[in-house]
Design an enzyme around this catalytic site. Structure first.
Site, short mmCIF file in Angstrom:
data_model
loop_
_atom_site.label_atom_id
_atom_site.label_comp_id
_atom_site.label_asym_id
_atom_site.label_seq_id
_atom_site.Cartn_x
_atom_site.Cartn_y
_atom_site.Cartn_z
N PHE A 110 -37.74 51.32 19.71
CA PHE A 110 -36.48 50.59 19.59
C PHE A 110 -36.17 49.82 20.87
O PHE A 110 -35.59 48.73 20.83
CB PHE A 110 -35.33 51.54 19.25
CG PHE A 110 -34.06 50.82 18.88
CD1 PHE A 110 -34.01 49.97 17.80
CD2 PHE A 110 -32.91 50.98 19.64
CE1 PHE A 110 -32.85 49.28 17.47
CE2 PHE A 110 -31.74 50.30 19.32
CZ PHE A 110 -31.72 49.46 18.23
N TYR A 111 -36.58 50.36 22.02
CA TYR A 111 -36.43 49.63 23.27
C TYR A 111 -37.12 48.27 23.17
O TYR A 111 -36.55 47.22 23.47
CB TYR A 111 -37.03 50.43 24.43
CG TYR A 111 -37.30 49.61 25.67
CD1 TYR A 111 -36.26 49.09 26.42
CD2 TYR A 111 -38.61 49.34 26.08
CE1 TYR A 111 -36.50 48.33 27.56
CE2 TYR A 111 -38.86 48.58 27.20
CZ TYR A 111 -37.81 48.07 27.93
OH TYR A 111 -38.05 47.32 29.05
N ALA A 112 -38.39 48.29 22.75
CA ALA A 112 -39.15 47.04 22.62
C ALA A 112 -38.49 46.12 21.60
O ALA A 112 -38.44 44.89 21.79
CB ALA A 112 -40.59 47.34 22.22
N THR A 140 -35.32 45.85 20.88
CA THR A 140 -34.13 45.19 21.44
C THR A 140 -34.52 44.07 22.38
O THR A 140 -33.85 43.03 22.45
CB THR A 140 -33.22 46.19 22.19
OG1 THR A 140 -33.92 46.77 23.30
CG2 THR A 140 -32.72 47.29 21.26
N LYS A 141 -35.61 44.24 23.11
CA LYS A 141 -36.05 43.19 24.02
C LYS A 141 -36.59 41.98 23.25
O LYS A 141 -36.36 40.83 23.64
CB LYS A 141 -37.12 43.74 24.98
CG LYS A 141 -36.56 44.64 26.05
CD LYS A 141 -35.60 43.87 26.95
CE LYS A 141 -35.25 44.61 28.20
NZ LYS A 141 -34.40 43.79 29.11
#
Length: 333
Positions: free
Chosen positions: A152-154, A156-157
């Site tokens: 999910f981090y990736a 959002t980026k």
């Protein structure tokens, strides 16, 4: 004197970037919320060192607070904005996705709105090599499709990249997104592998080695990364591509640029460099791959070199030794 607004100025990269710009004669406005994701004391120390330079103005606050960024843009009218603040960490995003929604999506929206109202000469925003996700064609090149993020981090980026492109198109806002590849060095983040390995080894504890060590990363020393960012400030996206490899959008002053060492290093070699620097053989706890992780990264930095003349200067052996020396000094070990 030019003015830069840096978000995440008490962070690892933000601190080093602010110090470099201050040394070059810039006035720097540094926004940071001093989140508790990792040791706040480390962040406070970084800000305190920056505050010793008269050109630095620290601001404590959250990106996502309505009006916070709008007020800073209106008051200081920055020439360049470098957006580094984010909720970082692949694995934490599995456990606490809302943190990423608020900081990375809502916070970046607030930044884009402020930039729309008070346009800087250049808006530079941090993305990540994690945006390449499940891609297996190496090295990673900016024009590759990036549709299969693994965390999910990736995600959002990658969403930040799309959000910024839309603003660049709609409002003629010059935007450069840079994708970082595993960054390390003095004053680094305690949640990163090098920091964890060093802490454990000095305490006589085993280190966790995922995928049984069958991994490689394009480890990028912090000074090289900052050189890449500062070089890009003047490389404002225009109407014409600079090369056949340019990721410049056909409909907006927008491009994506990799910043890395362009040299993948096997994880076991990275650990060996740390063993040499510390004079300690690591006890290795071999584990399976973690959820959301990828086995390898490798940056094609041809576009960055064309735009800025960038050539990385610090290899892994030297960079790891510098970190180990800083760690011993900072923690008096």
């Amino acid at each position: 004197m030019q003015t830069a607004l840096i978000t995440g100025s008490a962070g690892f990269i933000g601190y080093h970037l602010a110090a470099r710009l201050l040394a070059a004669g810039w006035r720097v406005i540094g926004l940071d919320c001093l989140s508790t994701y990792y040791d706040v004391t480390l962040k406070q120390r970084r800000h305190a060192m920056l505050a010793q330079t008269p050109g630095f103005t620290p601001v404590i606050g959250r990106l996502e607070d309505p009006g916070r960024l709008m007020g800073l843009f209106e008051e200081h009218k920055p020439d360049a904005v470098i957006h580094l603040a984010a909720q970082a960490g692949v694995r934490h995003s599995i456990d606490a996705p809302r943190d990423y929604l608020e900081a990375n999506l809502i916070g970046s929206f607030e930044l884009l709105e402020a930039a729309r109202a008070h346009p800087p000469k250049h808006l530079l925003m941090a993305s990540t090599s994690s945006a390449y996700g499940a891609n297996t064609e190496m090295p990673f090149e900016e024009r590759q499709q990036t549709d299969h993020q693994m965390s999910f981090y990736a995600a959002t980026k990658k969403a930040n990249e799309s959000m910024a492109h839309s603003y660049a198109h709609l409002y003629a806002l010059p935007v450069t997104m840079f994708r970082f590849f595993t960054v390390y060095g003095p004053w680094g983040r305690p949640d990163m592998a090098l920091f964890k390995f060093t802490k454990a080894m000095l305490a006589g504890l085993p280190i966790d080695v995922y995928n049984h060590g069958r991994m490689s990363r394009d480890f990028t020393y912090i000074d090289d990364l900052v050189t890449g960012i500062t070089g890009l400030i003047a490389a404002v996206p225009g109407a014409e591509p600079v090369s056949d490899q340019d990721s410049l959008s056909p409909v907006a002053p927008f491009r994506v640029v990799n910043i890395g060492a362009s040299k993948p290093t096997p994880l076991m070699n990275y650990i060996a460099a740390l063993e040499t620097a510390l004079g300690i053989e690591a006890q290795k706890n071999m584990l399976e791959m973690q959820a959301g992780d990828v086995p390898a990264t490798w940056a094609d930095t041809s576009l960055l070199s064309t735009l800025t003349g960038y050539q990385p200067q610090v290899g892994v052996a030297e960079g790891v030794a510098r970190f180990a020396a800083w760690y011993r000094d900072y923690y008096r070990i």
